[in-house]
Scaffold this active site. Structure first.
Site, PDB file in Angstrom:
ATOM      1  N   LYS A   1       0.869  -1.172   0.000  1.00  0.00           N
ATOM      2  CA  LYS A   1       0.000   0.000   0.000  1.00  0.00           C
ATOM      3  C   LYS A   1       0.916   1.235   0.000  1.00  0.00           C
ATOM      4  O   LYS A   1       0.744   2.167   0.790  1.00  0.00           O
ATOM      5  CB  LYS A   1      -0.903  -0.055   1.255  1.00  0.00           C
ATOM      6  CG  LYS A   1      -2.066   0.861   1.225  1.00  0.00           C
ATOM      7  CD  LYS A   1      -3.182   0.445   0.285  1.00  0.00           C
ATOM      8  CE  LYS A   1      -4.208   1.533   0.150  1.00  0.00           C
ATOM      9  NZ  LYS A   1      -5.226   1.304  -0.872  1.00  0.00           N
TER      10      LYS A   1
ATOM     11  N   ASP B   1      -5.383  -3.572  -2.129  1.00  0.00           N
ATOM     12  CA  ASP B   1      -6.850  -3.621  -2.265  1.00  0.00           C
ATOM     13  C   ASP B   1      -7.238  -4.187  -3.637  1.00  0.00           C
ATOM     14  O   ASP B   1      -8.098  -5.071  -3.741  1.00  0.00           O
ATOM     15  CB  ASP B   1      -7.502  -2.256  -1.997  1.00  0.00           C
ATOM     16  CG  ASP B   1      -6.705  -1.073  -2.528  1.00  0.00           C
ATOM     17  OD1 ASP B   1      -5.621  -1.291  -3.083  1.00  0.00           O
ATOM     18  OD2 ASP B   1      -7.178   0.070  -2.393  1.00  0.00           O
TER      19      ASP B   1
END
Ligand code: NAI
Length: 340
Positions: A172, A206
């Site tokens: 991330k 994600d």
């Protein structure tokens, strides 16, 4: 050859599945000397003042290999995770969780064959939490270049050894530019030494989760920092039958602890219904490791025998209730032993 293995039964369903796995491993005829030591609530119950007694750590250091059941960690209060402390205390920096479809067990997805490699010593699980003032807390994500390089090297080496072709790093770094940024920078640089044999890919976690659920077969080896690796390994376990069938290992330079992905399952503890297969498969991983370390080909052969035996059980519908069967923990272990 004579092998010495530390057995840590753990808490909840731990003793039940550990007994089942130990029985299966012993039934192969391998000469394994077991040294039982406690950790977790079980350690407190056996009279220790520590959830992770020093003698348990010492035993693993001395013998180099342990088979471990799960340990309970209280939620939101109480003592810190024994598992995290054990991994940090023994510097078991590389967690490996192979997830693949099992012969004889049909699940929603087929052809899944993914290995999750998880950094096991830092990240958000470094346990650096502070109350700044009432109503404000911080949880610090620790990322070091040393640990990030080490786990990246480990993942590439593991991929080469297992004849895998691609490593995908989940991150991330778009948001956590410094911490995850350092993690992927190290992975990228370490990949330079493996670029001829291993394809390298990065994916924001994600989007990666969505891709996983759409088609897990596009992944090969997945490299994650600690927290993401914990979540992703349970997610991918769900593709092939759940955490009752997902093995795992924690590797360090000096010792290794083999433990399944699942926890102590307090909801079913003591009922003799837990699936022992994850820990039996973890035992198979341990035997292959012992074969590699000692050159004892009997370990490799025993690992294959156990794999064939549990596959035959699954194919014949001999399963525990999490897989739609009606066998108890001990009945399943006996069914495997009968087919060895
Ligand atoms: P869990 O993995 O113990 O259970 C999640 C669900 O899966 C429950 O419904 C449980 O019954 C089921 N389940 C787990 N293992 C199973 C098996 N072998 N056969 C059949 N069903 C199984 O996770 P949960 O509930 O989040 O955690 C319970 C405790 O375990 C907590 O204290 C947690 O900290 C600890 N834990 C320990 C781990 C370890 O020692 N390595 C890993 C994960 C959790």
């Amino acid at each position: 050859m004579h092998h010495k293995v530390v057995l840590i039964p753990g808490d909840g369903i731990g003793p039940e599945v550990a007994q089942a796995a130990q029985a299966v491993l012993s039934a192969t005829g391998l000469e394994i000397e077991w040294f039982e030591h406690q950790a977790g609530v079980a350690a407190l119950e056996s009279g220790s003042s520590e959830v992770l007694p020093a003698e348990t750590i010492e035993a693993v250091k001395q013998h180099g290999v342990a088979l471990k059941g799960p340990c309970t960690t209280p939620v939101g209060e109480g003592f810190s995770s024994v598992n995290v402390a054990l991994r940090k205390g023994l510097d078991l920096y590389g967690a490996v969780r192979p997830v693949r479809n099992l012969d004889g067990l049909k699940t929603r997805y087929s052809d899944v064959d993914v290995i999750v490699v998880r950094e096991n010593t830092e990240g958000l699980y470094a346990g650096i939490e502070n109350v700044i003032k009432k109503g404000i807390v911080t949880s610090i994500k620790l990322v070091t270049e040393e640990a990030s390089r080490r786990i990246a090297r480990f993942a590439f080496e593991y991929a080469v050894k297992r004849q895998r072709s691609k490593v995908t790093v989940f991150h991330k770094a778009n948001i956590m530019k410094k911490s995850d940024g350092l993690f992927i920078k190290c992975a990228r640089e370490e990949h330079q030494n493996f670029s001829e044999s291993i394809e390298y890919e990065e994916m924001i976690i994600d989007a990666a989760c969505m891709r996983l659920v759409q088609d897990p077969t596009i992944f090969d080896v997945i490299l994650c920092e600690n927290f993401y690796g914990d979540l992703i390994s349970d997610l991918v376990a769900g593709f092939v039958g759940g955490i009752g069938v997902t093995p795992g290992a924690n590797f360090g330079q000096k010792c290794s602890v083999f433990e399944a992905v699942h926890g102590s399952a307090p909801d079913i503890a003591g009922l003799n219904v837990a699936n022992p297969l994850a820990l039996i498969m973890t035992g198979v991983m341990m035997l292959r490791y012992l074969a590699e370390q000692t050159g004892d080909q009997d370990c490799e052969q025993a690992a294959n025998q156990i794999r064939d035996a549990y596959s035959a059980c699954l194919a014949a519908g001999e399963r525990t209730s999490d897989l739609g069967g009606d066998l108890t923990t001990s009945q399943f272990a006996n069914a495997v032993i009968k087919r060895l």
